[in-house]
Design a protein around this motif. Structure first.
Motif, mmCIF file in Angstrom:
data_model
loop_
_atom_site.group_PDB
_atom_site.id
_atom_site.type_symbol
_atom_site.label_atom_id
_atom_site.label_comp_id
_atom_site.label_asym_id
_atom_site.label_seq_id
_atom_site.Cartn_x
_atom_site.Cartn_y
_atom_site.Cartn_z
ATOM 1 N N SER A 49 83.457 82.722 74.992
ATOM 2 C CA SER A 49 83.911 82.751 73.603
ATOM 3 C C SER A 49 83.852 84.124 72.940
ATOM 4 N N GLY A 50 83.204 85.085 73.591
ATOM 5 C CA GLY A 50 83.096 86.409 73.002
ATOM 6 C C GLY A 50 81.902 86.571 72.072
ATOM 7 N N THR A 51 81.096 85.522 71.916
ATOM 8 C CA THR A 51 79.915 85.585 71.053
ATOM 9 C C THR A 51 78.727 84.964 71.781
ATOM 10 N N ALA A 52 77.552 85.207 71.220
ATOM 11 C CA ALA A 52 76.341 84.588 71.776
ATOM 12 C C ALA A 52 76.384 83.074 71.548
ATOM 13 N N ALA A 53 75.515 82.365 72.227
ATOM 14 C CA ALA A 53 75.454 80.908 72.096
ATOM 15 C C ALA A 53 74.893 80.518 70.728
ATOM 16 N N LEU A 54 75.278 79.346 70.271
ATOM 17 C CA LEU A 54 74.728 78.800 69.038
ATOM 18 C C LEU A 54 73.350 78.199 69.312
ATOM 19 N N LYS A 55 72.537 78.117 68.292
ATOM 20 C CA LYS A 55 71.205 77.525 68.333
ATOM 21 C C LYS A 55 70.274 78.197 69.331
ATOM 22 N N GLY A 56 70.454 79.499 69.530
ATOM 23 C CA GLY A 56 69.576 80.257 70.418
ATOM 24 C C GLY A 56 68.151 80.295 69.902
ATOM 25 N N ASP A 57 67.979 80.229 68.583
ATOM 26 C CA ASP A 57 66.622 80.247 68.020
ATOM 27 C C ASP A 57 65.841 78.999 68.415
ATOM 28 N N VAL A 58 66.522 77.875 68.517
ATOM 29 C CA VAL A 58 65.856 76.628 68.911
ATOM 30 C C VAL A 58 65.398 76.724 70.367
ATOM 31 N N VAL A 59 66.267 77.270 71.221
ATOM 32 C CA VAL A 59 65.909 77.396 72.633
ATOM 33 C C VAL A 59 64.759 78.377 72.811
ATOM 34 N N ARG A 60 64.810 79.493 72.093
ATOM 35 C CA ARG A 60 63.782 80.518 72.257
ATOM 36 C C ARG A 60 62.435 80.101 71.672
ATOM 37 N N SER A 61 62.448 79.502 70.479
ATOM 38 C CA SER A 61 61.174 79.220 69.804
ATOM 39 C C SER A 61 60.845 77.733 69.699
ATOM 40 N N GLY A 62 61.817 76.881 69.924
ATOM 41 C CA GLY A 62 61.576 75.444 69.782
ATOM 42 C C GLY A 62 61.672 74.968 68.344
ATOM 43 N N GLN A 63 62.042 75.862 67.423
ATOM 44 C CA GLN A 63 62.140 75.497 66.002
ATOM 45 C C GLN A 63 63.459 76.005 65.430
ATOM 46 N N ARG A 64 63.965 75.258 64.464
ATOM 47 C CA ARG A 64 65.173 75.671 63.739
ATOM 48 C C ARG A 64 64.728 76.436 62.503
ATOM 49 N N ARG A 65 65.221 77.657 62.364
ATOM 50 C CA ARG A 65 64.829 78.503 61.240
ATOM 51 C C ARG A 65 66.053 78.867 60.400
ATOM 52 N N VAL A 66 65.815 79.259 59.161
ATOM 53 C CA VAL A 66 66.904 79.652 58.258
ATOM 54 C C VAL A 66 67.664 80.843 58.832
ATOM 55 N N GLN A 67 66.934 81.789 59.389
ATOM 56 C CA GLN A 67 67.560 82.959 59.986
ATOM 57 C C GLN A 67 68.507 82.540 61.122
ATOM 58 N N GLY A 68 68.098 81.564 61.907
ATOM 59 C CA GLY A 68 68.939 81.060 62.994
ATOM 60 C C GLY A 68 70.176 80.346 62.476
ATOM 61 N N ILE A 69 70.024 79.607 61.383
ATOM 62 C CA ILE A 69 71.174 78.918 60.776
ATOM 63 C C ILE A 69 72.182 79.941 60.270
ATOM 64 N N LEU A 70 71.697 80.986 59.613
ATOM 65 C CA LEU A 70 72.597 82.039 59.124
ATOM 66 C C LEU A 70 73.281 82.763 60.277
ATOM 67 N N ARG A 71 72.540 83.011 61.345
ATOM 68 C CA ARG A 71 73.125 83.656 62.528
ATOM 69 C C ARG A 71 74.210 82.771 63.136
ATOM 70 N N ASP A 72 73.957 81.475 63.210
ATOM 71 C CA ASP A 72 74.948 80.552 63.754
ATOM 72 C C ASP A 72 76.201 80.502 62.893
ATOM 73 N N ARG A 73 76.056 80.589 61.581
ATOM 74 C CA ARG A 73 77.232 80.621 60.700
ATOM 75 C C ARG A 73 78.056 81.874 60.968
ATOM 76 N N TYR A 74 77.379 83.013 61.109
ATOM 77 C CA TYR A 74 78.072 84.263 61.413
ATOM 78 C C TYR A 74 78.808 84.143 62.753
ATOM 79 N N ILE A 75 78.125 83.612 63.766
ATOM 80 C CA ILE A 75 78.738 83.450 65.087
ATOM 81 C C ILE A 75 79.948 82.521 65.003
ATOM 82 N N SER A 76 79.843 81.452 64.219
ATOM 83 C CA SER A 76 80.966 80.515 64.079
ATOM 84 C C SER A 76 82.171 81.193 63.439
ATOM 85 N N PHE A 77 81.946 81.990 62.393
ATOM 86 C CA PHE A 77 83.056 82.727 61.771
ATOM 87 C C PHE A 77 83.666 83.726 62.749
#
Length: 190
Positions: A49-77
């Motif tokens: 897709s040309g971008t990093a995977a979504l929800k990488g913060d969950v895989v790395r830390s096991g938790q969903r964080r606001v920073q990860g949600i914002l990163r996923d929005r950027y990746i989606s755009f």
């Protein structure tokens, strides 16, 4: 989860882990495994897709964080932009490598509808840049209206140009997309 279980099974078979031992019982190994797995997912996602995977913060830390949600929005755009405005040639390359295209007798691989006209010069980044410049000039002119009433006219002109370009892009959006140019076979299995 499957990769984790397989790794645990392999570590037991070679004698590194006892029968009931798991990756989770070793915090450093667990962290390294999560990071390795997330990096692997990012690499595959970048190829596709040309971008990093979504929800990488969950895989790395096991938790969903606001920073990860914002990163996923950027990746989606970013994925939306890449998919619509710059991945046509990537899709052509994939289709070419997989043998899913049809070459005409003359060897011309560009469909006639995409060889000239507005499609040859349509550029979404250029149109976006023109709209933003027009809006900037509109704002600057409005700021100067108090000094010279002619700036109101300039504001209306620049604003109209910006709205006109944005309306044109919205109405003719398909020609601004970067679509594959190879003609695929109509029948599967070719």
């Amino acid at each position: 989860m499957i990769a984790r279980k397989i790794l645990e099974l392999q570590l037991r078979r070679i004698g590194v882990f006892a029968a009931e031992e798991t990756i989770s019982s070793h915090p450093k190994l667990d962290r390294c495994f999560r990071i390795l797995w997330a990096n692997h997912g990012d690499d595959i996602s970048i190829q596709y897709s040309g971008t990093a995977a979504l929800k990488g913060d969950v895989v790395r830390s096991g938790q969903r964080r606001v920073q990860g949600i914002l990163r996923d929005r950027y990746i989606s755009f970013k994925r939306y932009y890449l998919n619509n405005f710059s991945d046509g040639t990537k899709q052509d390359a994939i289709d070419l490598l997989q043998g899913h295209y049809k070459v005409s007798v003359g060897g011309d691989i560009t469909p006639p509808s995409q060889t000239g006209g507005l499609e040859a010069i349509a550029s979404f980044p250029l149109a976006l840049c023109l709209v933003l410049i027009g809006l900037l000039l509109t704002t600057m002119s409005l700021g100067q209206v108090g000094n010279d009433p002619r700036h109101l006219l300039f504001s209306v002109v620049w604003g109209s140009i910006s709205v006109g370009i944005a309306s044109f892009v919205r109405a003719k959006g398909r020609i601004f997309c970067n679509r594959p140019r190879l003609q695929l076979h109509d029948k599967p299995g070719y």
